[in-house]
Structures are given as C-alpha cells and as structure tokens.
Write a protein that holds these residues in place. Structure first.
Motif, short mmCIF file in Angstrom:
data_model
loop_
_atom_site.label_atom_id
_atom_site.label_comp_id
_atom_site.label_asym_id
_atom_site.label_seq_id
_atom_site.Cartn_x
_atom_site.Cartn_y
_atom_site.Cartn_z
N GLN A 23 -0.67 -5.16 1.57
CA GLN A 23 0.02 -5.20 2.85
C GLN A 23 1.55 -5.25 2.65
OE1 GLN A 23 -1.66 -8.09 5.52
NE2 GLN A 23 -0.15 -7.70 7.14
N LEU A 24 1.99 -5.98 1.64
CA LEU A 24 3.42 -6.03 1.36
C LEU A 24 3.95 -4.65 0.98
CD1 LEU A 24 3.62 -9.39 -0.62
CD2 LEU A 24 4.85 -8.87 1.50
N ILE A 25 3.21 -3.94 0.15
CA ILE A 25 3.62 -2.59 -0.26
C ILE A 25 3.69 -1.66 0.94
CG2 ILE A 25 2.95 -0.54 -1.58
CD1 ILE A 25 1.69 -2.48 -3.64
N GLU A 26 2.68 -1.71 1.78
CA GLU A 26 2.58 -0.76 2.89
C GLU A 26 3.49 -1.09 4.06
OE1 GLU A 26 -2.07 0.69 2.23
OE2 GLU A 26 -1.61 -0.84 3.75
N GLU A 27 3.78 -2.38 4.28
CA GLU A 27 4.47 -2.76 5.51
C GLU A 27 5.83 -3.41 5.31
OE1 GLU A 27 1.88 -5.17 7.89
OE2 GLU A 27 0.15 -3.86 7.56
N HIS A 28 6.08 -4.03 4.17
CA HIS A 28 7.30 -4.82 4.04
C HIS A 28 8.19 -4.44 2.85
CE1 HIS A 28 6.09 -7.60 7.23
NE2 HIS A 28 4.88 -7.62 6.68
N ASP A 29 7.59 -4.15 1.71
CA ASP A 29 8.39 -3.96 0.49
C ASP A 29 8.56 -2.49 0.11
OD1 ASP A 29 8.78 -6.67 0.18
OD2 ASP A 29 7.05 -6.94 -1.14
N HIS A 30 8.20 -1.57 1.01
CA HIS A 30 8.21 -0.15 0.64
C HIS A 30 9.62 0.35 0.28
CE1 HIS A 30 8.09 -0.71 5.06
NE2 HIS A 30 9.15 0.07 5.04
N GLY A 31 10.66 -0.38 0.69
CA GLY A 31 12.02 0.03 0.35
C GLY A 31 12.46 -0.44 -1.02
N ARG A 35 9.70 -3.76 -6.71
CA ARG A 35 8.85 -4.81 -6.14
C ARG A 35 7.44 -4.27 -5.89
NH1 ARG A 35 8.89 -10.30 -6.11
NH2 ARG A 35 8.41 -11.21 -4.08
N CYS A 36 7.35 -3.06 -5.35
CA CYS A 36 6.03 -2.47 -5.07
C CYS A 36 5.24 -2.26 -6.36
CB CYS A 36 6.21 -1.14 -4.33
SG CYS A 36 6.79 -1.32 -2.63
N TRP A 37 5.91 -1.75 -7.40
CA TRP A 37 5.22 -1.56 -8.67
C TRP A 37 4.81 -2.89 -9.28
CZ3 TRP A 37 3.02 2.48 -10.91
CH2 TRP A 37 3.34 3.76 -10.47
N THR A 38 5.62 -3.92 -9.05
CA THR A 38 5.25 -5.26 -9.53
C THR A 38 3.93 -5.69 -8.93
OG1 THR A 38 7.57 -5.93 -9.80
CG2 THR A 38 5.94 -7.69 -9.59
N TRP A 39 3.77 -5.46 -7.62
CA TRP A 39 2.50 -5.83 -6.97
C TRP A 39 1.35 -4.98 -7.51
CZ3 TRP A 39 3.51 -10.25 -5.59
CH2 TRP A 39 4.54 -10.64 -4.74
N LEU A 40 1.59 -3.71 -7.76
CA LEU A 40 0.52 -2.86 -8.32
C LEU A 40 0.08 -3.36 -9.69
CD1 LEU A 40 1.31 0.91 -7.60
CD2 LEU A 40 -0.48 -0.51 -6.63
N TYR A 41 1.05 -3.68 -10.54
CA TYR A 41 0.72 -4.17 -11.88
C TYR A 41 0.00 -5.52 -11.81
CZ TYR A 41 3.79 -0.58 -13.92
OH TYR A 41 4.36 0.61 -14.30
N LEU A 42 0.46 -6.38 -10.94
CA LEU A 42 -0.16 -7.70 -10.82
C LEU A 42 -1.60 -7.57 -10.33
CD1 LEU A 42 -0.07 -10.77 -10.93
CD2 LEU A 42 0.98 -10.77 -8.65
N ALA A 43 -1.82 -6.73 -9.32
CA ALA A 43 -3.18 -6.52 -8.81
C ALA A 43 -4.09 -5.99 -9.90
CB ALA A 43 -3.15 -5.56 -7.62
#
Length: 377
Positions: A290-298, A302-310
């Motif tokens: 949700q953060l990638i799609e709605e809040h951190d897309h800019g 940060r988005c790649w950090t969430w992908l790696y963590l997931a």
C-alpha cells in the motif's frame, strides 16, 4: 458481593477467629496485604478484586505479609499469627482474587497479559491469568469487580474508565441481535402503555441496550479525556473523532495497519502513511504494498526498500496474484462448473534504480529485517 460486603464479612470472620476487635479501616489494609500490597490505597490505584474468576495473585502466598501488616497497624503477635494464616485461607476458600486493571483491559481486548505488573511473582502465579483467559468474560464481571472499577473511575483512573467502556460495549454483533420491534415497544412503554409478555421483553431488552450504549459512550469519552490512547482510538473508529490523530499519539496498543485504515477513512492521508509505515517496519507486507502504490511512489529507493524487505519476509510483491472465481465471487469449484472469472491483482512493477541506490535500498531492508527478526525472538 460488593467491596463493603467483603470487608464486613471479613471483619466478622476475623473477630470470631481471633476474639479481637478490628477496625473496618484495618480490614481494608489486611485485604490489601493478603495480595502483597503495602496499603489499600496502592491496591485500588492499580487493581480490583475479583470473585470466582480471573486472578493475578494467590492470597496463600502472602501469609507472612499479612502477619507483618497486622503487627504494623497495632495488633499483638498472637492475633497477627492467627490473621496471617486464616485470612489468606478465607479468601482462597471464597475464591477472592485481584487483577490489575491493565490486565483486565488486556483480557477484555483478548490480548496477552501485562506481565510487568507481576515481574516479582513466580511463574506459576501467571498461569492463573493465562488459564483463566479461557473463561467466559461474563463470569469475570462480578459486582465485586464492578464496584472496584467504578471506585477507581470516580478517582480519575483513565484505565478504569476504559475497562468499564469495554464491559458495556457488548458484542460486535449486538446490533444484529436486536429484536424486531424493540424500539417500537420501548417507545410504547415510555408513553405509558402497560406491556406484558414478549412485547415487554422486547421493550426491556431495548432499554437495557440503550443503557449499555450510554454507559459505553460516557466511560469511553472520559477515558479519552483523561488521555487513554486506546480510548482515543476507539472514539476515532466508532465516532469519527479525530482527537487521537490531533494529539499525535504514538504509544497505542493497536495494530498500526488498523490505525492507518481509520486515518484513511477520516481523510487523514499523512496519518495513514505514518501508521502504514509503522506496520511495514513491523513486517506487514500488505502495508508495504500500500505504501508503494499510494504514498511512497515518488521515492524509488524507498519503494525498492519495501520490495526487498517483503522478499526477505517471503512475499514477492512483483508477482501477479490471480485466481478463478464464480460469478458471485466465491472460489471456483470444478464440480459446480459454470462461467469462470478471474480475480486478483497485478504484481508491482517499479522503474529501475542505479547500483548505488540499489545498495542503499538493500541495506535499509536488511536493517529492518534484522529488527523484525530480533522482535520475533
């Protein structure tokens, strides 16, 4: 049984057992000592009595403490010896116990107990709390416990008010169980019409529900006014009151993803992002999506950090997730047959980043993964 009735019956029993006269104020002090407290004031500031139900301390463990307290308040050693043995036995026989108000709230919210209250207790004492968590809550809510909670609430205990709110909240499906026509027959009774039979039962049931709702609202609002964060959050969820977010509360015992959902519902996008981030840092991969799609897309790093963590947590967010369903949305069953529809979502696709950014994202992800792993152990 109320607290006054407990004190009176205890006074009568001890006077008969010892042949001595006891002041009522001293009885309260001895009742507190029977559960390891140094004074009745210290007991009532954090705990309430229970009966035939959940208890955090065993009275039999504190015989010596009762004897010492009896000596401190002016009784002779012979009397103190008898009281030290007979009072814990009496309370055990009557199944009188105590529970800290935070532990009561944890029980009502179906959470683990706040074990720090008894950090000096032996491990088997806490088995009482854990075993009793299987008990029906209605058995826990005795007049003795309610008396103690109301007394603590009257003295300004936010936690006591919150416990009372939870008790009066009723079941989540309470509204579904309302009797058809209950409101109508209640209004008829209010207008002076004499009811009998099932109509009276409906009216009485509706009146009781209204009383519970009023008590729930009053205690919840008072707990919130006194600063209880869980009460503030409950107000936000049930009544769209934004005070929880206005006060920038962080120390709340709640699922951060749920807090984010409430914030989103109230139109507070920044608060939703804040709490989704808390959820993601705790290992919630749906929050990461949700953060990638709605809040951190800019912020690609940060988005790649969430992908790696997931991915480290075993969830590939780049993978499509589709499955077959029937027209009504239920999972497709070959034995039923009929038209097949696809339901699901696409995997996340991100723009590439350079090697330096990739290393940064992986580093941040690894740090968060270690923190999550440490919390799990």
């Amino acid at each position: 049984m109320t607290i006054k009735e407990l004190a009176y019956s205890t006074q009568q029993n001890l006077q008969t057992t010892t042949g001595s006269t006891f002041k009522r104020a001293h009885i309260y002090e001895l009742l507190a000592a029977a559960f390891g407290f140094n004074s009745y004031a210290s007991l009532t500031s954090d705990a309430v009595f229970t009966r035939d139900s959940l208890s955090s301390r065993r009275a039999l463990k504190y015989s010596d403490h009762v004897k010492d307290r009896c000596l401190e308040i002016g009784y002779d050693s012979k009397t103190a010896d008898v009281v030290g043995k007979s009072l814990p036995a009496l309370l055990t026989e009557q199944e009188i116990g105590v529970i800290s108000i935070p532990d009561l709230v944890a029980h009502l919210r179906h959470e683990p107990a706040h074990e720090e209250w008894n950090e000096d207790e032996e491990e088997d004492d806490w088995e009482l709390v854990q075993d009793a968590r299987m008990a029906v809550t209605d058995m826990l809510i005795s007049p003795l416990l309610m008396d103690g909670l109301n007394d603590a609430a009257s003295k300004g205990s936010a936690m006591a008010h919150y416990a009372l709110a939870l008790i009066h909240a009723g079941a989540e499906d309470d509204l579904d169980d309302q009797e058809i026509g209950g409101d109508y027959w209640y209004q008829q009774a209010q207008s002076g019409r004499l009811l009998t039979g099932v109509e009276k039962e409906w009216a009485d049931s509706h009146a009781a529900r209204l009383d519970r709702e009023q008590l729930f609202s009053r205690h919840l609002q008072e707990a919130a006014r006194l600063g209880n964060p869980e009460a503030l959050l409950e107000l936000a969820d049930r009544f769209d009151d934004p005070a929880f977010f206005d006060q920038a509360t962080t120390g709340v015992n709640a699922d951060p993803a749920w807090v984010a959902e409430i914030a989103e519902r109230l139109g507070r996008s920044e608060d939703s992002k804040k709490w989704l981030t808390e959820a993601a840092i705790s290992g919630d991969t749906e929050a990461m999506r949700q953060l990638i799609e709605e809040h951190d897309h800019g912020d690609l790093v940060r988005c790649w950090t969430w992908l790696y963590l997931a991915e480290m947590l075993g969830d590939d967010l780049t993978k499509d997730e589709y499955h077959a369903i029937h027209e009504d949305g239920s999972p497709y069953d070959d034995d039923v047959g009929g038209p097949m529809f696809a339901d699901g979502r696409d995997g996340i696709t991100l723009a590439p980043i350079n090697a330096e950014q990739q290393a940064t994202a992986q580093k941040f992800a690894a740090e968060m993964f270690r923190a999550i792993s440490d919390d799990d152990h």
